[in-house]
Design an enzyme around this catalytic site. Structure first.
Site, PDB file in Angstrom:
ATOM      1  N   GLY A  90       1.947   1.937  10.735  1.00 25.38           N
ATOM      2  CA  GLY A  90       2.893   3.042  10.618  1.00 25.38           C
ATOM      3  C   GLY A  90       3.536   3.435  11.936  1.00 25.38           C
ATOM      4  O   GLY A  90       4.168   4.483  12.037  1.00 25.38           O
ATOM      5  N   HIS A  92      -9.710   0.978   4.313  1.00 25.62           N
ATOM      6  CA  HIS A  92      -8.485   1.190   5.087  1.00 25.62           C
ATOM      7  C   HIS A  92      -8.788   2.148   6.244  1.00 25.62           C
ATOM      8  O   HIS A  92      -9.602   3.068   6.104  1.00 25.62           O
ATOM      9  CB  HIS A  92      -7.388   1.775   4.188  1.00 25.62           C
ATOM     10  CG  HIS A  92      -6.039   1.763   4.820  1.00 25.62           C
ATOM     11  ND1 HIS A  92      -5.652   2.718   5.737  1.00 25.62           N
ATOM     12  CD2 HIS A  92      -4.998   0.899   4.702  1.00 25.62           C
ATOM     13  CE1 HIS A  92      -4.421   2.433   6.139  1.00 25.62           C
ATOM     14  NE2 HIS A  92      -4.000   1.341   5.530  1.00 25.62           N
ATOM     15  N   SER A 134       2.950  -2.526  10.264  1.00 26.41           N
ATOM     16  CA  SER A 134       4.395  -2.563  10.509  1.00 26.41           C
ATOM     17  C   SER A 134       5.016  -3.920  10.192  1.00 26.41           C
ATOM     18  O   SER A 134       5.960  -4.346  10.858  1.00 26.41           O
ATOM     19  CB  SER A 134       4.708  -2.129  11.945  1.00 26.41           C
ATOM     20  OG  SER A 134       4.269  -0.787  12.150  1.00 26.41           O
ATOM     21  N   GLU A 137      -5.886  -5.268  10.067  1.00 31.69           N
ATOM     22  CA  GLU A 137      -4.887  -4.239  10.353  1.00 31.69           C
ATOM     23  C   GLU A 137      -5.227  -3.525  11.664  1.00 31.69           C
ATOM     24  O   GLU A 137      -6.042  -2.594  11.673  1.00 31.69           O
ATOM     25  CB  GLU A 137      -4.859  -3.208   9.224  1.00 31.69           C
ATOM     26  CG  GLU A 137      -4.466  -3.785   7.887  1.00 31.69           C
ATOM     27  CD  GLU A 137      -3.797  -2.743   6.996  1.00 31.69           C
ATOM     28  OE1 GLU A 137      -2.713  -3.018   6.509  1.00 31.69           O
ATOM     29  OE2 GLU A 137      -4.367  -1.653   6.822  1.00 31.69           O
ATOM     30  N   GLU A 176      -7.248   4.580   7.359  1.00 30.38           N
ATOM     31  CA  GLU A 176      -7.033   6.002   7.030  1.00 30.38           C
ATOM     32  C   GLU A 176      -8.232   6.573   6.283  1.00 30.38           C
ATOM     33  O   GLU A 176      -8.602   7.741   6.467  1.00 30.38           O
ATOM     34  CB  GLU A 176      -5.721   6.154   6.231  1.00 30.38           C
ATOM     35  CG  GLU A 176      -4.508   5.921   7.136  1.00 30.38           C
ATOM     36  CD  GLU A 176      -3.264   5.418   6.434  1.00 30.38           C
ATOM     37  OE1 GLU A 176      -3.159   5.510   5.203  1.00 30.38           O
ATOM     38  OE2 GLU A 176      -2.373   4.908   7.150  1.00 30.38           O
ATOM     39  N   ASN A 230       0.884  -1.171   0.000  1.00 24.63           N
ATOM     40  CA  ASN A 230       0.000   0.000   0.000  1.00 24.63           C
ATOM     41  C   ASN A 230       0.918   1.216   0.000  1.00 24.63           C
ATOM     42  O   ASN A 230       1.470   1.587   1.033  1.00 24.63           O
ATOM     43  CB  ASN A 230      -0.885  -0.020   1.254  1.00 24.63           C
ATOM     44  CG  ASN A 230      -1.720   1.243   1.393  1.00 24.63           C
ATOM     45  OD1 ASN A 230      -1.806   2.042   0.460  1.00 24.63           O
ATOM     46  ND2 ASN A 230      -2.345   1.414   2.552  1.00 24.63           N
ATOM     47  N   TRP A 231       1.083   1.790  -1.190  1.00 25.06           N
ATOM     48  CA  TRP A 231       2.053   2.891  -1.325  1.00 25.06           C
ATOM     49  C   TRP A 231       1.539   4.187  -0.705  1.00 25.06           C
ATOM     50  O   TRP A 231       2.296   5.144  -0.543  1.00 25.06           O
ATOM     51  CB  TRP A 231       2.375   3.115  -2.805  1.00 25.06           C
ATOM     52  CG  TRP A 231       3.190   2.022  -3.445  1.00 25.06           C
ATOM     53  CD1 TRP A 231       3.484   0.789  -2.921  1.00 25.06           C
ATOM     54  CD2 TRP A 231       3.819   2.062  -4.729  1.00 25.06           C
ATOM     55  NE1 TRP A 231       4.253   0.066  -3.801  1.00 25.06           N
ATOM     56  CE2 TRP A 231       4.477   0.817  -4.919  1.00 25.06           C
ATOM     57  CE3 TRP A 231       3.892   3.011  -5.749  1.00 25.06           C
ATOM     58  CZ2 TRP A 231       5.194   0.518  -6.085  1.00 25.06           C
ATOM     59  CZ3 TRP A 231       4.606   2.716  -6.898  1.00 25.06           C
ATOM     60  CH2 TRP A 231       5.259   1.482  -7.063  1.00 25.06           C
ATOM     61  N   LYS A 232       0.252   4.258  -0.405  1.00 26.71           N
ATOM     62  CA  LYS A 232      -0.371   5.474   0.151  1.00 26.71           C
ATOM     63  C   LYS A 232      -0.073   6.680  -0.747  1.00 26.71           C
ATOM     64  O   LYS A 232       0.021   6.522  -1.964  1.00 26.71           O
ATOM     65  CB  LYS A 232       0.083   5.699   1.594  1.00 26.71           C
ATOM     66  CG  LYS A 232      -0.077   4.433   2.450  1.00 26.71           C
ATOM     67  CD  LYS A 232      -0.008   4.686   3.911  1.00 26.71           C
ATOM     68  CE  LYS A 232      -0.027   3.356   4.664  1.00 26.71           C
ATOM     69  NZ  LYS A 232      -0.143   3.522   6.088  1.00 26.71           N
ATOM     70  N   GLY A 269       2.603  -1.231   4.286  1.00 22.53           N
ATOM     71  CA  GLY A 269       2.717   0.190   3.986  1.00 22.53           C
ATOM     72  C   GLY A 269       4.170   0.586   3.810  1.00 22.53           C
ATOM     73  O   GLY A 269       4.764   0.429   2.750  1.00 22.53           O
ATOM     74  N   GLY A 270       4.783   1.094   4.869  1.00 23.55           N
ATOM     75  CA  GLY A 270       6.127   1.654   4.804  1.00 23.55           C
ATOM     76  C   GLY A 270       7.152   0.764   4.112  1.00 23.55           C
ATOM     77  O   GLY A 270       7.919   1.236   3.250  1.00 23.55           O
TER      78      GLY A 270
HETATM   79  C1  PEP Z   1      -1.075  -0.027   5.962  1.00 21.02           C
HETATM   80  O1  PEP Z   1      -1.281   1.181   6.012  1.00 21.02           O
HETATM   81  O2  PEP Z   1      -1.842  -0.751   5.300  1.00 21.02           O
HETATM   82  C2  PEP Z   1       0.070  -0.552   6.693  1.00 21.02           C
HETATM   83  C3  PEP Z   1       0.059  -1.795   7.057  1.00 21.02           C
HETATM   84  O3  PEP Z   1       1.089   0.327   6.956  1.00 21.02           O
HETATM   85  P1  PEP Z   1       2.496   0.001   7.693  1.00 21.02           P
HETATM   86  O4  PEP Z   1       3.010  -1.281   7.083  1.00 21.02           O
HETATM   87  O5  PEP Z   1       3.360   1.172   7.377  1.00 21.02           O
HETATM   88  O6  PEP Z   1       2.197  -0.160   9.122  1.00 21.02           O
END
Ligand code: PEP
Length: 248
Positions: free
Chosen positions: A173, A95, A213, A167, A97, A10-12, A234-235
């Site tokens: 994050g 999601h 994470s 999640e 967010e 998930n590049w956001k 994500g990250g």
């Molecule tokens: C996400 O936003 O879907 C996610 C899992 O982010 P991160 O891996 O950065 O926690």
């Protein structure tokens, strides 16, 4: 039948079109694995160049969002037919967010799940609890209710192809990961919920990811759990680490 692993990034809101193409090139050899579905969920403006950049590779293209109407006066939105024509196969829905920052509720999320299926897109449906619910001990009831709401009027055949991402919001994050046992507990509960709502075959088929994470260091343990079929990342999806997660 064994479920096929699915690792989605998930590049956001992180890459310009040229940066997105460069990231595809950087990851190209690192994410090779014919036993895994690899998906890049990218910002809308990156979809066309990313689809071009991953052509002929094992990478599938995903969107981060869409709206439920096909066309019309919906300023700023993007439709399922637009995504389909651009080569998108998966779309993230619900999601945290989108729920928390953009106010999306379960009625809209359910409509998006149904519209995605009707349009030939595979939803990656996100669910998960806040830190307060985790501390209160009511997180399982909360997630069960999210799944029931978000899958209202979705058929068993559709759910068999669905991807659900668990999640925990407190792990997104933050660098704080759910332990493999905490993640497995909830993913198993989600599968039981699907069995109750549908049947054993549907529960057996649905793919459930963990997200929060996940990184090159913790992926193997999380992915070794029987009810965790992949990850939403994500990250770490923006770095070479993503290749290590794909191959964990
Ligand atoms: C996400 O936003 O879907 C996610 C899992 O982010 P991160 O891996 O950065 O926690």
């Amino acid at each position: 039948m064994a479920r096929r692993r699915i690792i989605a990034g998930n590049w956001k809101m992180n890459k310009t079109p040229s940066e997105a193409v460069a990231l595809c090139a950087e990851l190209k050899d690192l994410v090779k694995n014919d036993a895994v579905d690899v998906v890049y969920c990218v910002p809308a403006i990156d979809i066309v160049p990313v689809a071009e950049a991953v052509k002929g590779t094992n990478v599938h293209v995903g969107a981060e969002n869409f709206y439920i109407e096909d066309k019309g006066a919906f300023t700023g939105e993007i439709s399922a037919p637009m995504l389909k024509e651009a080569g998108v196969e998966f779309v993230i829905i619900g999601h945290s967010e989108r729920r928390d920052i953009f106010g999306e509720n379960d009625i809209l999320i359910n409509a998006k799940v149904k519209k995605a299926f009707a349009s030939g897109l595979t939803p990656i449906l996100c669910c998960g609890e806040s830190l307060a619910l985790r501390k209160a001990g009511t997180y399982k009831e909360w997630i069960k209710r999210q799944i029931e709401w978000d899958l209202t009027d979705v058929t068993a055949d559709q759910v068999k192809t669905l991807v659900i991402a668990y999640e925990p919001i407190w792990a997104i994050g933050t660098g704080e990961t759910a332990t493999a046992d905490q993640a497995e507990e909830v993913c198993a509960m989600i599968r039981e919920t699907i069995a109750e709502m549908y049947d054993a075959a549907t529960a057996e088929a649905v793919r459930i990811q963990y997200g929060g994470s996940m990184n090159a260091g913790n992926a193997a343990e999380l992915l070794s759990k029987p009810n965790i079929d992949g990850g939403l990342i994500g990250g770490a999806s923006l770095k070479p680490d993503f290749g290590q997660i794909v191959n964990a």
